[in-house]
Design a protein around this motif. Structure first.
Motif, short mmCIF file in Angstrom:
data_model
loop_
_atom_site.label_atom_id
_atom_site.label_comp_id
_atom_site.label_asym_id
_atom_site.label_seq_id
_atom_site.Cartn_x
_atom_site.Cartn_y
_atom_site.Cartn_z
N SER A 1 -109.18 -22.50 -0.93
CA SER A 1 -108.19 -23.58 -0.78
C SER A 1 -108.74 -24.92 -1.24
CB SER A 1 -107.75 -23.67 0.68
OG SER A 1 -108.85 -23.90 1.51
N THR A 2 -107.81 -25.80 -1.57
CA THR A 2 -108.14 -27.19 -1.90
C THR A 2 -107.11 -28.08 -1.21
OG1 THR A 2 -106.77 -27.21 -3.89
CG2 THR A 2 -109.10 -26.62 -4.17
N ARG B 1 -109.76 -31.74 -3.40
CA ARG B 1 -111.09 -31.52 -2.80
C ARG B 1 -111.23 -30.05 -2.41
NH1 ARG B 1 -109.12 -36.42 -2.08
NH2 ARG B 1 -110.51 -38.20 -1.97
N PRO B 2 -112.41 -29.47 -2.69
CA PRO B 2 -112.59 -28.05 -2.37
C PRO B 2 -112.73 -27.81 -0.88
CG PRO B 2 -114.63 -28.98 -3.20
CD PRO B 2 -113.58 -30.05 -3.34
N GLY B 3 -112.25 -26.67 -0.46
CA GLY B 3 -112.44 -26.26 0.92
C GLY B 3 -113.75 -25.52 1.06
N ILE B 4 -114.45 -25.80 2.15
CA ILE B 4 -115.70 -25.10 2.42
C ILE B 4 -115.71 -24.61 3.86
CG2 ILE B 4 -117.10 -26.32 0.70
CD1 ILE B 4 -118.24 -28.02 3.01
N GLN B 5 -116.49 -23.57 4.08
CA GLN B 5 -116.71 -23.06 5.43
C GLN B 5 -118.19 -23.25 5.74
OE1 GLN B 5 -116.53 -18.77 6.10
NE2 GLN B 5 -115.26 -19.20 7.89
N GLU C 1 -115.39 -31.12 14.13
CA GLU C 1 -114.96 -31.64 12.84
C GLU C 1 -116.13 -32.37 12.19
OE1 GLU C 1 -112.27 -31.12 11.11
OE2 GLU C 1 -111.30 -29.98 12.71
N VAL C 2 -116.21 -32.28 10.89
CA VAL C 2 -117.28 -32.91 10.12
C VAL C 2 -116.87 -34.35 9.81
CG1 VAL C 2 -118.57 -32.83 7.95
CG2 VAL C 2 -117.92 -30.70 9.12
N GLU C 3 -117.77 -35.29 10.16
CA GLU C 3 -117.50 -36.68 9.81
C GLU C 3 -117.53 -36.80 8.29
OE1 GLU C 3 -119.83 -39.60 11.82
OE2 GLU C 3 -119.03 -39.07 13.76
N ASN C 4 -116.74 -37.69 7.76
CA ASN C 4 -116.61 -37.95 6.32
C ASN C 4 -115.91 -36.81 5.56
OD1 ASN C 4 -117.93 -40.43 6.62
ND2 ASN C 4 -119.90 -39.42 6.44
N ALA C 5 -115.35 -35.86 6.26
CA ALA C 5 -114.57 -34.82 5.60
C ALA C 5 -113.20 -35.41 5.25
CB ALA C 5 -114.39 -33.61 6.51
N TYR C 6 -112.51 -34.76 4.34
CA TYR C 6 -111.22 -35.27 3.89
C TYR C 6 -110.10 -34.80 4.79
CZ TYR C 6 -107.08 -35.96 1.04
OH TYR C 6 -105.84 -36.33 0.60
N ILE C 7 -109.36 -35.76 5.30
CA ILE C 7 -108.14 -35.48 6.05
C ILE C 7 -107.09 -36.42 5.50
CG2 ILE C 7 -106.99 -35.48 8.27
CD1 ILE C 7 -109.67 -34.93 9.55
N PRO C 8 -106.00 -35.89 4.95
CA PRO C 8 -104.99 -36.77 4.36
C PRO C 8 -104.32 -37.65 5.40
CG PRO C 8 -104.20 -34.52 4.43
CD PRO C 8 -105.62 -34.50 4.88
N SER C 9 -103.91 -38.81 5.01
CA SER C 9 -103.20 -39.71 5.91
C SER C 9 -101.71 -39.45 5.76
CB SER C 9 -103.52 -41.17 5.59
OG SER C 9 -103.19 -41.44 4.26
N ALA C 10 -101.14 -38.88 6.77
CA ALA C 10 -99.70 -38.62 6.78
C ALA C 10 -99.31 -38.02 8.09
CB ALA C 10 -99.28 -37.71 5.64
N VAL D 1 -116.95 -24.07 10.84
CA VAL D 1 -115.95 -25.09 10.58
C VAL D 1 -115.45 -24.95 9.16
CG1 VAL D 1 -115.54 -27.58 10.40
CG2 VAL D 1 -117.05 -26.69 12.17
N GLU D 2 -114.13 -25.00 8.99
CA GLU D 2 -113.55 -25.07 7.65
C GLU D 2 -113.06 -26.49 7.44
OE1 GLU D 2 -110.85 -22.10 6.29
OE2 GLU D 2 -111.98 -20.50 7.26
N THR D 3 -113.44 -27.07 6.31
CA THR D 3 -113.08 -28.46 6.03
C THR D 3 -112.98 -28.67 4.53
OG1 THR D 3 -113.58 -30.74 6.63
CG2 THR D 3 -115.45 -29.34 6.03
N PHE D 4 -112.64 -29.87 4.14
CA PHE D 4 -112.51 -30.24 2.73
C PHE D 4 -113.42 -31.43 2.46
CE2 PHE D 4 -108.67 -28.24 4.17
CZ PHE D 4 -108.43 -27.32 3.19
N ILE D 5 -114.14 -31.39 1.35
CA ILE D 5 -115.07 -32.46 1.04
C ILE D 5 -114.85 -32.95 -0.38
CG2 ILE D 5 -116.84 -31.69 2.65
CD1 ILE D 5 -118.32 -30.52 0.20
#
Length: 128
Positions: free
Chosen positions: A61-62, A66-70, A119-128, A87-91
């Motif tokens: 996923s992206t 940004r790529p998704g990582i586990q 949750e990983v700090e500085n990971a990407y979370i969209p604002s919406a 943790v799965e997140t996007f960076i």
């Protein structure tokens, strides 16, 4: 059956199918927005901790380009106790070098029910 009956049945079937599809799509969007809100709350109000990366795997996923990582992590709490989590997140692509086996990263966690959510700090979370 005459053609009027067949057309009426087709219209009813089409409307029913469309309504079911709309309900499922709206439920999916609502679930996704709820998950994003939960992630934001953990990052805003969660307890700061350090985490050791044991493994990194790219997911299929992206989000926002940004790529998704586990990440397989061992989190060290402020009191020195540790726990293992995935943790799965996007960076951001430019941050990839920071997420390697053996690296220590900043995370936040929160107890939700009987489970620690991380949750990983500085990971990407969209604002919406």
């Amino acid at each position: 059956m005459n053609s009027t009956t067949i057309i009426t049945l087709l219209i009813i079937f089409g409307l029913t199918t469309g309504l079911i599809t709309l309900i499922v799509a709206l439920k999916s969007v609502r679930t996704h927005l709820k998950a994003q809100q939960s992630r934001k709350e953990i990052l805003a109000d969660g307890i700061k901790a350090k985490a050791l990366i044991h493994s990194v795997q790219q997911t299929s996923s992206t989000m926002g380009g940004r790529p998704g990582i586990q990440l397989d992590l061992t989190v060290t709490q402020e009191d020195g106790q540790t726990f293992r989590t995935t943790v799965e997140t996007f960076i951001s692509v430019v941050d990839i070098p920071h997420y390697q086996n053996g690296a220590v990263i900043d995370v936040r966690y929160k107890m939700i029910g009987n489970e620690r959510k991380v949750e990983v700090e500085n990971a990407y979370i969209p604002s919406a």
